[in-house]
Design a protein around this motif. Structure first.
Motif, PDB file in Angstrom:
ATOM      1  N   ILE A  14      17.796  70.596  67.980  1.00 28.87           N
ATOM      2  CA  ILE A  14      17.460  69.754  66.839  1.00 28.87           C
ATOM      3  C   ILE A  14      17.912  70.486  65.578  1.00 28.87           C
ATOM      4  N   TYR A  15      18.708  69.798  64.778  1.00 21.22           N
ATOM      5  CA  TYR A  15      19.192  70.380  63.526  1.00 21.22           C
ATOM      6  C   TYR A  15      18.604  69.599  62.344  1.00 21.22           C
ATOM      7  N   GLY A  16      18.585  70.242  61.189  1.00 19.79           N
ATOM      8  CA  GLY A  16      18.107  69.532  60.011  1.00 19.79           C
ATOM      9  C   GLY A  16      17.956  70.433  58.810  1.00 19.79           C
ATOM     10  N   CYS A  17      17.513  69.841  57.734  1.00 23.11           N
ATOM     11  CA  CYS A  17      17.195  70.624  56.533  1.00 23.11           C
ATOM     12  C   CYS A  17      16.082  69.928  55.767  1.00 23.11           C
ATOM     13  N   TYR A  18      15.245  70.742  55.158  1.00 16.21           N
ATOM     14  CA  TYR A  18      14.097  70.270  54.391  1.00 16.21           C
ATOM     15  C   TYR A  18      14.480  70.314  52.917  1.00 16.21           C
ATOM     16  N   VAL A  19      14.358  69.165  52.216  1.00 17.42           N
ATOM     17  CA  VAL A  19      14.810  69.031  50.833  1.00 17.42           C
ATOM     18  C   VAL A  19      13.618  68.682  49.946  1.00 17.42           C
ATOM     19  N   ASN A  20      13.509  69.354  48.806  1.00 18.01           N
ATOM     20  CA  ASN A  20      12.399  69.037  47.900  1.00 18.01           C
ATOM     21  C   ASN A  20      12.795  67.949  46.919  1.00 18.01           C
ATOM     22  N   SER A  21      11.855  67.544  46.072  1.00 19.00           N
ATOM     23  CA  SER A  21      12.079  66.427  45.151  1.00 19.00           C
ATOM     24  C   SER A  21      13.123  66.738  44.086  1.00 19.00           C
ATOM     25  N   SER A  22      13.469  68.039  43.919  1.00 19.19           N
ATOM     26  CA  SER A  22      14.510  68.430  42.962  1.00 19.19           C
ATOM     27  C   SER A  22      15.886  68.496  43.612  1.00 19.19           C
ATOM     28  N   ARG A  23      15.988  67.981  44.851  1.00 20.70           N
ATOM     29  CA  ARG A  23      17.233  67.958  45.632  1.00 20.70           C
ATOM     30  C   ARG A  23      17.713  69.365  45.984  1.00 20.70           C
ATOM     31  N   GLU A  24      16.759  70.253  46.186  1.00 18.65           N
ATOM     32  CA  GLU A  24      17.088  71.624  46.600  1.00 18.65           C
ATOM     33  C   GLU A  24      16.702  71.807  48.065  1.00 18.65           C
ATOM     34  N   VAL A  25      17.571  72.480  48.817  1.00 22.90           N
ATOM     35  CA  VAL A  25      17.271  72.739  50.227  1.00 22.90           C
ATOM     36  C   VAL A  25      16.255  73.869  50.311  1.00 22.90           C
ATOM     37  N   VAL A  26      15.091  73.574  50.883  1.00 21.52           N
ATOM     38  CA  VAL A  26      14.032  74.571  51.034  1.00 21.52           C
ATOM     39  C   VAL A  26      14.276  75.430  52.271  1.00 21.52           C
ATOM     40  N   SER A  27      14.680  74.786  53.368  1.00 24.13           N
ATOM     41  CA  SER A  27      14.947  75.537  54.606  1.00 24.13           C
ATOM     42  C   SER A  27      15.811  74.694  55.531  1.00 24.13           C
ATOM     43  N   TYR A  28      16.480  75.395  56.462  1.00 23.46           N
ATOM     44  CA  TYR A  28      17.308  74.739  57.470  1.00 23.46           C
ATOM     45  C   TYR A  28      16.620  74.809  58.826  1.00 23.46           C
ATOM     46  N   LEU A  29      16.931  73.837  59.663  1.00 21.39           N
ATOM     47  CA  LEU A  29      16.332  73.744  60.992  1.00 21.39           C
ATOM     48  C   LEU A  29      17.442  73.812  62.039  1.00 21.39           C
ATOM     49  N   ASP A  30      17.295  74.703  63.008  1.00 19.09           N
ATOM     50  CA  ASP A  30      18.229  74.825  64.132  1.00 19.09           C
ATOM     51  C   ASP A  30      17.427  75.404  65.294  1.00 19.09           C
ATOM     52  N   GLU A  31      16.844  74.490  66.098  1.00 20.44           N
ATOM     53  CA  GLU A  31      15.931  74.932  67.148  1.00 20.44           C
ATOM     54  C   GLU A  31      16.293  74.341  68.493  1.00 20.44           C
ATOM     55  N   SER A  32      16.044  75.122  69.531  1.00 18.39           N
ATOM     56  CA  SER A  32      16.269  74.672  70.894  1.00 18.39           C
ATOM     57  C   SER A  32      15.148  73.733  71.308  1.00 18.39           C
ATOM     58  N   LEU A  33      15.513  72.547  71.768  1.00 16.99           N
ATOM     59  CA  LEU A  33      14.504  71.588  72.196  1.00 16.99           C
ATOM     60  C   LEU A  33      13.782  72.087  73.443  1.00 16.99           C
ATOM     61  N   GLY A  34      14.518  72.767  74.331  1.00 23.68           N
ATOM     62  CA  GLY A  34      13.932  73.248  75.579  1.00 23.68           C
ATOM     63  C   GLY A  34      12.907  74.343  75.388  1.00 23.68           C
ATOM     64  N   ARG A  35      12.983  75.082  74.293  1.00 28.66           N
ATOM     65  CA  ARG A  35      12.051  76.185  74.049  1.00 28.66           C
ATOM     66  C   ARG A  35      10.829  75.754  73.248  1.00 28.66           C
ATOM     67  N   MET A  36      10.819  74.520  72.788  1.00 30.61           N
ATOM     68  CA  MET A  36       9.663  74.031  72.036  1.00 30.61           C
ATOM     69  C   MET A  36       8.531  73.672  72.995  1.00 30.61           C
ATOM     70  N   PRO A  37       7.285  73.726  72.520  1.00 35.39           N
ATOM     71  CA  PRO A  37       6.193  73.132  73.289  1.00 35.39           C
ATOM     72  C   PRO A  37       6.497  71.647  73.503  1.00 35.39           C
TER      73      PRO A  37
END
Length: 375
Positions: free
Chosen positions: A23-46
Motif C-alpha cells: 500500500i502506497y500513499g502520502c498524508y497531506v495537510n490543509s496547507s498542501r504540504e506532505v506530512v509523511s509518505y506511506l509504503d507498507e507491505s500488506l502481508g506484514r500488517m495485522p
C-alpha cells in the motif's frame, strides 16, 4: 464497465483474494504540504489493518454507474502520446514501485485538488488479476485463466479529528476526556485505471469515483486525465429540466411532467428487475417520444430535442436516474411540499374551482394526521 464487471473486481479486495502486496500513499495537510509518505507491505500488517486499507480502496468501485462512477474516455491522440496517459501507464506497468513516479503523481494531485481546510490521505495500490475463463453458461471457471488484468486504484480520503470523548484511564482508575485522534474517513474521490471492459484491460478508459454525485472534483479529473470534464448528475438534471421548461413553454404543465416522470420511473424499475448489468440509458429521441405520448406537439418536442443536443451533445445516451428522482414525486406550491411514491403520482390531479387552482388527492380509506386517525 458494467455492474457485473464491477462486482467481479470488488470481490478482489480481501487479503486472501487480491494480489496487492503493498500500500502506497502520502498524508497531506490543509496547507498542501506532505506530512509523511506511506509504503507498507500488506502481508506484514495485522489482518484488521489490512482489511481497513482494502476496504477504503474498494469504496472506489462502489456507487451507481453514471452517477458516482463516471466513465473517463481518452482520445486516440492521448493514448498515442500525452503526458497524462503516459504517467498512468507507467504507474500501472511499474506496479507502482517507482517512487519518483509516485511522488510526481502525488504532486500533480496536490497541486490541483481542492479539499478545503481538510487534511487528506492519498492511497495507491496495484493488483494483477488472473482473470478466470467463463464457460458457455456464463459461469466463472475457477481453475482456468484467459489473461492477467494489471491495474491500480487510487483514492483520496479526508483525515478528520476524532471527537473528544470520555474514556477510562487504567493508570488513574478514573474516567477522563480522551484526546481526539486522526481518523481516516471514507474516500471522497478516486479512480481505477485501466477500465475492466469485457473482462479485459481497456487503456482508452478509466473509471472515476465521487462520493457525492454532484461534486465530481473536476479540477482533479482535469489534472489527472486532461479530458473534457463530464457533467455531474446534478448538472445533467438541471440541463434536462431547463430544456423541458424552455422548449415546452406553456405546455410544461402538471400532466406532462407527471407523465414523463412516470414513464422514466417505469423504465428504471423494469431495468432493476431485469438485473441487466449494463447501465440503463435513454436517447434524446426516446425522451421526445415520451413527450409526444404525453400530448406535446411536434414543434415543442423538436425544440426540446435541439436543446438537449446542445446541452448533452448529439446522440448522447442519458441516464434516467440522473434526470429524475425515481424514489419520489415531489410537488411544491407556496409554503407546502407534497411528496409521494412515484407509482402513486397518478392519484394527484389539478382542477380549477371558482377561478382558483387546486391539487386534488382522494382520501378513500383511513386518514391520519400526525399519526392520529381522524374522521
Amino acid at each position: 464497465m458494467n455492474q457485473k464487471e464491477m462486482n467481479e473486481l470488488r470481490r478482489r479486495f480481501r487479503p486472501d483474494k487480491s494480489a496487492i502486496s503493498r500500500i502506497y500513499g502520502c498524508y497531506v495537510n490543509s496547507s498542501r504540504e506532505v506530512v509523511s509518505y506511506l509504503d507498507e507491505s500488506l502481508g506484514r500488517m495485522p489482518q484488521e489493518e489490512a482489511e481497513k486499507y482494502l476496504g477504503l480502496l474498494k469504496k472506489v468501485l462502489s456507487g451507481t454507474l453514471g452517477k458516482n462512477l463516471i466513465d473517463i474516455v481518452f482520445s486516440t491522440r492521448q493514448v498515442v502520446d500525452s503526458d497524462e496517459h503516459r504517467m498512468l501507464m507507467s504507474l500501472r506497468d511499474s506496479g507502482l514501485k517507482d517512487s519518483e513516479l509516485r511522488n510526481s503523481f502525488y504532486q500533480k494531485v496536490i497541486d490541483s485538488l481542492d479539499m478545503g481546510d481538510s487534511n487528506y490521505l492519498i492511497l495507491l495500490a496495484h493488483d494483477a488479476y488472473d482473470v478466470p475463463h467463463r464457460g458457455g453458461d456464463g459461469e466463472v471457471q475457477p481453475d482456468s485463466s484467459e489473461q492477467v488484468f494489471s491495474y491500480f486504484v487510487c483514492c483520496v480520503c479526508p483525515v478528520k479529528n476524532g471527537k473528544l470523548e470520555l474514556g477510562y484511564c487504567p493508570g488513574e482508575n478514573e474516567f477522563h476526556n480522551c484526546a481526539p485522534s486522526q481518523i481516516v474517513a471514507p474516500p471522497e474521490l478516486g479512480f481505477l485505471f485501466p477500465a475492466f471492459d469485457s473482462r479485459t484491460a481497456n487503456i482508452y478508459n478509466a473509471l472515476a469515483y465521487a462520493r457525492k454525485a454532484d461534486e465530481l472534483h473536476q479540477e482533479f479529473l482535469d489534472a489527472v486525465f486532461h479530458t473534457e470534464p463530464p457533467m455531474s448528475a446534478g448538472e445533467q438534471r438541471d440541463a434536462f429540466q431547463t430544456a423541458l421548461s424552455q422548449a415546452l413553454d406553456g405546455a410544461c404543465n402538471f400532466a406532462v411532467i407527471q407523465g414523463v416522470h412516470e414513464q422514466l420511473t417505469e423504465r428504471i424499475e423494469q431495468h432493476r428487475q431485469s438485473k441487466d448489468p449494463e447501465p440503463l440509458t435513454v436517447t434524446v429521441k426516446e425522451v421526445g417520444d415520451i413527450l409526444r405520448s404525453c400530448g406535446v406537439n411536434e414543434a415543442q418536442t423538436a425544440a426540446f430535442c435541439d436543446s438537449c443536443g446542445q446541452q448533452f451533445g448529439e446522440g448522447a445516451a442519458l441516464s434516467p436516474a440522473n434526470l429524475i428522482d425515481s424514489r419520489r414525486f415531489e410537488i411544491k406550491t407556496g409554503d407546502i411540499t407534497l411528496s409521494l411514491p412515484p407509482d402513486r403520482s397518478y392519484l394527484v390531479e389539478t382542477q380549477m374551482i371558482d377561478g382558483r387552482k387546486y391539487l386534488l388527492i382522494p382520501t378513500d380509506g383511513a386518514l391520519e394526521i400526525n399519526g392520529l386517525p381522524v374522521d
